[in-house]
Structure formats: structure tokens, C-alpha cells
Scaffold this active site. Sequence first.
Site, PDB file in Angstrom:
ATOM      1  N   GLY A 139      35.637 -43.883 -16.335  1.00 55.24           N
ATOM      2  CA  GLY A 139      35.970 -45.127 -15.628  1.00 55.24           C
ATOM      3  C   GLY A 139      34.798 -46.081 -15.409  1.00 55.24           C
ATOM      4  N   GLY A 140      34.126 -46.227 -16.499  1.00 56.41           N
ATOM      5  CA  GLY A 140      33.006 -47.434 -16.590  1.00 56.41           C
ATOM      6  C   GLY A 140      31.867 -47.057 -15.540  1.00 56.41           C
ATOM      7  N   SER A 194      24.439 -45.659 -20.307  1.00 62.50           N
ATOM      8  CA  SER A 194      25.921 -45.041 -20.201  1.00 62.50           C
ATOM      9  C   SER A 194      26.095 -44.663 -18.754  1.00 62.50           C
ATOM     10  CB  SER A 194      26.064 -43.834 -20.912  1.00 62.50           C
ATOM     11  OG  SER A 194      27.315 -42.999 -20.693  1.00 62.50           O
ATOM     12  N   SER A 195      27.291 -44.817 -18.257  1.00 63.91           N
ATOM     13  CA  SER A 195      27.784 -44.408 -16.980  1.00 63.91           C
ATOM     14  C   SER A 195      28.119 -42.874 -17.097  1.00 63.91           C
ATOM     15  CB  SER A 195      28.868 -45.296 -16.337  1.00 63.91           C
ATOM     16  OG  SER A 195      28.331 -46.686 -16.228  1.00 63.91           O
ATOM     17  N   THR A 227      37.125 -43.925 -21.328  1.00 62.33           N
ATOM     18  CA  THR A 227      36.319 -42.837 -21.307  1.00 62.33           C
ATOM     19  C   THR A 227      37.287 -41.592 -20.830  1.00 62.33           C
ATOM     20  OG1 THR A 227      34.430 -44.051 -20.774  1.00 62.33           O
ATOM     21  CG2 THR A 227      34.266 -41.641 -20.301  1.00 62.33           C
TER      22      THR A 227
END
Length: 587
Positions: A487-488, A465-466, A400
Amino acid sequence: MRLLISLASVLLMSACTTSVTQAPVSQPLSLSERPREGMVVTANPHATQAGADVLNAGGSAVDAAIAIQAVLSLVEPQSSGLGGGGFMVYYDAKSKQLTVYDGRETAPAGAIDTQFLTESGESIGFLNAKHSGLSTGVPGMVSLLTLAHADHGVLPWGSQFNNAIALAENGFAISPRLHSLIERFGKYLPKQASEGPTDAYHYFYDKNGQPRVVGSILLNPDYAQTLRRLAQDPADFYRGEIAQQIVAQTSMSPRAGSLSMTDMAAYKAVKRDVVCAGYRGYKLCGPPPASSWLAVGMIAGILESGPAFRPGGPESAVNWQLFADAQRLAYADRDQYVADTEYVSVPVLGMLDSDYLASRAAQLKAGKGLPVVEPGDPWVYESRAASYYGKDATEDMAGTTHFVVVDGDGNVVSMTASVESIFGSARMAGGMFLNNQLTDFSFQPRDEQGQPIANRVQPGKRPRSSMSPTIVLNQADEFVMATGSPGGNSIIAYTAKTLVGVLGWGLTPQQAVDLPNMVARGNKVRIERERASAELVDGLRAMGLTVAESEGENSGLSVVLKDQNGALHGGVDPRREGVIERVVFDQ
């Protein structure tokens, strides 16, 4: 003025033992004396330059964001692109209003909740799922950018692609970070047709089967052609030749997906209201679900209601322990409850209710870590019927980017964009990497008790989604700060760190970014070995926390702070190749 942040210089600093200074406050200037200025912060020098060029040409923050994302799709393909999606939080300086542009991908109509399972009900494995047509949702980025441009663009649509087209046609030098990721993850790219489409392998590897070296020039004429098509008609992405290429790639074996032209044509990005939480007199705001920003707001709210920080800010291990346990409580709720609100009920109001946050904060004890953390029950604080779901089983990976733009009129974009994991699905169309965002769903549709999981695969649904782009306002609804990170699932912790660092501990944006990343989820606390002092690690362990020292963290924070005198201060993550550009305009 371009500010290059050197990784080497940062590593010489001790993040937890060096004295820190307060956030900068410039000498007051009258309105007639202060120049108009903007700022661009991205994870790549080419992208930052593209954004600054657009601002200098009279473009808005949204115009710059379009240029930035078009370039990132080319030079940082491991992280984001037009074949993926994202969330934009936009601040309009004139109206003092915030808007979310939701460009999260959607599952095809043919998606089923067992599509990542074998016939016996076992997972097919993350890599098999990732490197497949099954993993690609309808890309939302182009729809997001066109929607935002219709509202806030100043320059004609398509002019924002000039930098990206030039780089694609003339070539750009492979950076050390891109090269390292090709070396580390290139072994997973299909090398022969039986493994899947081989476009990515031939793009990154030379005729001798070796990864292209640092500094070698990479050309992408297919991407330049895609951008020219989009400049003429962005609808081509969803209904024309570009859409046909995307569908064809996802339909190829092995593990072909069900994405269709009908799915592509039906996609629309959505404007949504922000959700906000209070912290130290400020209003922190971000996207609603399917984004996980709720957890960022919860961390701030729990810290606001919990024990006060000790003097010393980041030099106090107790302060880090409180931050860690606030993270753990917020992550527990996020993992249990957050999913696409068009498909499941999410207790958004309850999770940010001040009484609920106070009840979660009541568990915090300064100097003593929580032994076990479980989800709370925010439904008690909602005025509607509760909906309970099974224990979550989602794995979301890191791939991301995040950037911030402030234009000359004070408008702000805080945007996080993604193709999900490294190089997305590893399938390419029109010179773009296609996302593997559907692996952000839970592979298992039900938990061990047979209860349906909120974030299970469903047709048309947006995976959780993070991504948590954030904008901070003061009590007069004036812009104060923008932040966010890749960063997930660690995005939540990385983003919260900058908010706590600047607003809670009085650091500059760069000092906050340079602090060690600490991710506290479940019953484990992960912290950067190279940046956290031995005293901090030992202190956290002495307080009963299970601490794992990580070799590195995949953050890519971009931050802008506007001080009380109107001056802008940037922070960029030395863990990537970020650059800050300050743009000064004529009065």
C-alpha cells in the site's frame, strides 16, 4: 482446509456499527492431543498453494517463502517479484530469536541526486521517472532469499521453484484483479520502441491491441528459464546472463539508467537486528531503516502512553480519533527522519524512547483532533550529536505484496515484497518485471531552504521504504502474531490497524483486516467510504479532523494469530484475492 474470504460477504457487514467478538480462544488441548499445524496467508491462491505444498513436503517457513515469492513474481507481477526487493522478518521458534533479512534495492554507483530533475530543476514527472531505466535499483530479492535459505532452509535450493515453473510453462488464468490493473494501467505501457521497451505491452495485450481477458491463459517461458537458471546457480542473477539482461533493459532509451554489471555483482542482502516497541504487554518488532517500521512502533507507543481507549473498541469514534492522531504524529517523524542509516543519521533509539513517545502522546486529546501536526525532536533522547535535514519531498506509490508463513515447528516468516509501483518500471528481463524503487527517493535533493533531504538519491543507497512486516511476541518471547500489508506509504497505517484491532480492541485477525482502512498523514484523514459508517465519519469531523472519504484502499493484509492454546487463526484481505491455507501435519 482452504478458507476463501468473499468480498461480497464482507461488504454486507458494517465495519463500525456491527457488534464484534473477542479474539478466539480454542478449548485447551493437551500436547498429545493438539495436532502440529502451519498456516500460509498470501494475496493470491496460486502463491498460497505453493507455500502449502512446500510445507507439506517437509519444508520450512523460509522454503515456503521462496516458493511463494517465485509464484507471486509470475501471477501478481504488478506488485512484487524477483526483479524487486523486500524485507523478511523471521522468528526461530527454537531460539526464540528474530532476524531481519534486508533485500532492499540499492542505487547504482552512477546515480546522481538530480537524476529525476530537468535541467531547470523541475521534476521530470513521476510517470516519466517510473517508466525508465533511471528508476531501477539493483534487485535484492534473490539475494535475500538465498541468504535466508542458507540459514533456515530445509529443502534443497531450487526445489521451491517447482510450482512457479509449472505455472510459467503451462500457463495460468488471468485473474480479475490482474485484468483490471492491465485495463487501468496498460495505457502507460510503452507500445512502440520510441516510448521504451515493449515487452510488457506484448505480454499483456493480444495481436488486436486488446488486453487479455479474465480467464485467458498467460504463458511465460522466459520466466521458467530464469527459474531453472537460478535453481542451478542463484549467482547467475547477479553475475551471469540474467544480470546482463537486467542491465541491458535499464540501459535502453528513453531515460536510460546507469545500472551496470559491477553494481549487480556488488549487491548483497543484509541480516539486521529487529527494532521493537511495547504495546499492551506485547513486543512488536520489525525492520530498521531504510524500512519505515519505526512509524508502526511509534503509533503503538503513542497509543500506549496516551488517553485510554473508550469501551466499544472500533464502535467508538473517539478511539478512531486517537488512532488517527497517533498516526499523524508518527508519520510526521517518519517523513522527516527515516532514510538509509548507512548514509544519514536516524534517531532510531530516540523515536522509540518511552519518554519521547510519552511527550508525543501528551498532545492527544480524547474527542478533539489535533489541529496541526509537526515533527518532534527525538534527537533530544539520543546520546549522540543531532543531525537535521530538510523537509521531505518523497512520493512513494503502491505496488507491493505481503504474506505470512508459520511452519510445523512454529517458525514464522512475515515478509513484504515490492517492485514499487504498478508493474514496476514496465521493463522486463528474463520474464520478470524490473522495479522502479529509485522513485522512492526524494526527487528533490534539497528543500526550499537549501537543506539536504535525508532520503535524497545517493550512489549505493537504499531508498526509504514503507514496507513494515511485523512479528509480535509475548513476554516469554513466544510468537503471538504476524502482520503486514502492501500500500505505499499507507502500509504503516494498514499494518497498525491490525495490531490495534487484535491487541487493543480484542478482534479476530479477520475482523481486524475487515475494519475500514484509515490513513492519517499530515492534516488529512482518509477513510474508506464503503466500510466506514456515516456515524464514524461524522464523528471524526465533529472532533475537528479533516476527513476525506476514499473510494477504495490498496491494502493486502495477511495476518496470523496464535492464541493462548496454540491454535492458529488467519486473516486475509478481501480487497485482493487472498487465500488462507491451514496445513495439519502428522504427529
